[in-house]
Design a protein around this motif. Structure first.
Motif, PDB file in Angstrom:
ATOM      1  N   LYS A   1       0.812  -0.988   0.028  1.00 53.91           N
ATOM      2  CA  LYS A   1      -0.025  -0.081   0.002  1.00 53.91           C
ATOM      3  C   LYS A   1       0.730   1.206  -0.002  1.00 53.91           C
TER       4      LYS A   1
ATOM      5  N   LYS B   1       2.266   2.315  -3.830  1.00 52.25           N
ATOM      6  CA  LYS B   1       1.246   2.547  -5.101  1.00 52.25           C
ATOM      7  C   LYS B   1       1.627   3.714  -5.751  1.00 52.25           C
ATOM      8  N   LEU B   2       2.237   4.724  -5.056  1.00 51.99           N
ATOM      9  CA  LEU B   2       2.578   6.111  -5.685  1.00 51.99           C
ATOM     10  C   LEU B   2       3.970   6.203  -6.419  1.00 51.99           C
TER      11      LEU B   2
ATOM     12  N   LEU C   1      -3.299   0.212  -7.026  1.00 55.00           N
ATOM     13  CA  LEU C   1      -4.433   0.819  -6.517  1.00 55.00           C
ATOM     14  C   LEU C   1      -5.531   0.103  -6.345  1.00 55.00           C
ATOM     15  N   ALA C   2      -5.773  -0.860  -7.345  1.00 57.51           N
ATOM     16  CA  ALA C   2      -6.909  -1.876  -7.039  1.00 57.51           C
ATOM     17  C   ALA C   2      -6.698  -2.744  -5.956  1.00 57.51           C
TER      18      ALA C   2
ATOM     19  N   ALA D   1       3.753   5.381 -10.195  1.00 54.33           N
ATOM     20  CA  ALA D   1       2.882   6.474 -11.192  1.00 54.33           C
ATOM     21  C   ALA D   1       4.206   7.683 -11.179  1.00 54.33           C
TER      22      ALA D   1
ATOM     23  N   ASN E   1      -8.446  -1.877   1.933  1.00 52.55           N
ATOM     24  CA  ASN E   1      -8.708  -0.589   2.739  1.00 52.55           C
ATOM     25  C   ASN E   1      -9.267  -1.068   3.879  1.00 52.55           C
TER      26      ASN E   1
ATOM     27  N   PRO F   1      -5.319   3.679   4.356  1.00 58.36           N
ATOM     28  CA  PRO F   1      -5.186   3.794   2.968  1.00 58.36           C
ATOM     29  C   PRO F   1      -3.566   4.141   2.540  1.00 58.36           C
TER      30      PRO F   1
ATOM     31  N   SER G   1      -4.997  -1.836  -3.073  1.00 57.87           N
ATOM     32  CA  SER G   1      -5.025  -0.827  -2.057  1.00 57.87           C
ATOM     33  C   SER G   1      -6.650  -0.537  -1.815  1.00 57.87           C
ATOM     34  N   TYR G   2      -7.333  -0.479  -2.785  1.00 54.61           N
ATOM     35  CA  TYR G   2      -8.951  -0.386  -2.493  1.00 54.61           C
ATOM     36  C   TYR G   2      -9.344  -1.426  -1.844  1.00 54.61           C
TER      37      TYR G   2
ATOM     38  N   THR H   1       0.832   0.561 -11.669  1.00 51.15           N
ATOM     39  CA  THR H   1      -0.102   1.539 -10.807  1.00 51.15           C
ATOM     40  C   THR H   1      -1.428   1.309 -10.806  1.00 51.15           C
ATOM     41  N   LEU H   2      -2.151   0.922 -11.685  1.00 50.53           N
ATOM     42  CA  LEU H   2      -3.337   0.385 -11.700  1.00 50.53           C
ATOM     43  C   LEU H   2      -3.784  -0.764 -10.880  1.00 50.53           C
TER      44      LEU H   2
END
Length: 217
Positions: free
Chosen positions: A80, A83-84, A126-127, A87, A133, A155, A129-130, A122-123
Motif C-alpha cells: 500500500k 502504490k504511488l 491502486l486496485a 506512478a 482498505n 489507505p 489498495s482499494y 500503478t493500476l
C-alpha cells in the motif's frame, strides 16, 4: 576607600555626593563607606529553579490480549505504501523517452513500453489498495471482555488503532453478505467506519471470545 566606593552602587554614591545637614555624616564620613562595603559584600539571594512538572501524558493501564492476527498484514502495508512510486516513475520516464525519441536517440516503442508497464503497475497497486482498505491485522480484547481494540492499515499503509465497546459492534448476523467470501466487514453503531477482517486466512486465538465479540455468520 576607593575599592569600597567602586563596589558601591551608583545610586548610593549619588546620594553621598548630595549635601546633607546630618551631623553624623559631617563628623564621620567613613560611615557611608562602611555601609556600602558591607552591603556589597553580602551574597546574592539564590534564584528559584522551577521544578520539573510531571508529564501530562498518562499511559493506558488496560491489559490487552490478542484475539486475532493476520500474518500478511506487514506485506499488505508495504504494497500500500508503494502504490504511488510507479506512478511517479512513469511520469518521469515516459516524457524522457519521448524526448530521446524526438532526438533520434531511441525509438518511440521504448516510451510506449515504459508507459504500459508503469500504467499497469500503478493500476494494479491502486486496485489492491482499494480492496485492502482498512484491513484488520490485529484484534485485541481486555481482560473483562467489555472492550475491543481493532488495529488496521489505513489507505496510506500506516497502522491505526480504534477502541470500541463490545456492545457497539454490529454482529455478523445483522450484516449484509458480501460477494467476496474471504473477509467479512466489521461495523459499529457509533459511526459508519467499516473494517475488513480476513477470518479464514487469519489466526483466531480464542474462538469463543471471537464469536462473542463479532457474532456468528
Amino acid at each position: 576607600m576607593l575599592q569600597a566606593l567602586r563596589s558601591c552602587q551608583l545610586s548610593r554614591i549619588s546620594l553621598a555626593l548630595k549635601p546633607t545637614s546630618s551631623p553624623s555624616f559631617r563628623s564621620s564620613p567613613w560611615l557611608l563607606v562602611r555601609q556600602c562595603s558591607t552591603k556589597s559584600s553580602q551574597p546574592a539571594a539564590p534564584e528559584k529553579v522551577p521544578k520539573n512538572e510531571p508529564p501530562s501524558h498518562v499511559e493506558d493501564s488496560t491489559k490487552w490480549y490478542t484475539l486475532y492476527h493476520f500474518r500478511g498484514i506487514m506485506l499488505t502495508a508495504a504494497f500500500k505504501r508503494l502504490k504511488l512510486y510507479p506512478a511517479g516513475l512513469t511520469a518521469v520516464t515516459v516524457p524522457t523517452c519521448l524526448a530521446l525519441a524526438y532526438a533520434d536517440i531511441c525509438s518511440v516503442t521504448t516510451a510506449q513500453v515504459f508507459g504500459s508497464v508503469g500504467f499497469t503497475t500503478t493500476l494494479t497497486l491502486l486496485a489492491f489498495s482499494y480492496f485492502t482498505n482498512n484491513l484488520v491485522g490485529y484484534v485485541y480484547t481486555d481482560d473483562e471482555g467489555k472492550q475491543v481494540k481493532i488495529s488496521y492499515v489505513d489507505p496510506g499503509g500506516k497502522r491505526q488503532n480504534r477502541i470500541y465497546p463490545v456492545d457497539n459492534i454490529v454482529p455478523r448476523s445483522e450484516l449484509q453478505r458480501t460477494l467476496l467470501k474471504f473477509y467479512f466487514p466489521i461495523k459499529n453503531h457509533d459511526n459508519g467506519e467499516v473494517y475488513r477482517i480476513v477470518h479464514r486466512y487469519g489466526e483466531v486465538y480464542d474462538e469463543k471470545t471471537f464469536t462473542k465479540v463479532f457474532g456468528r455468520e
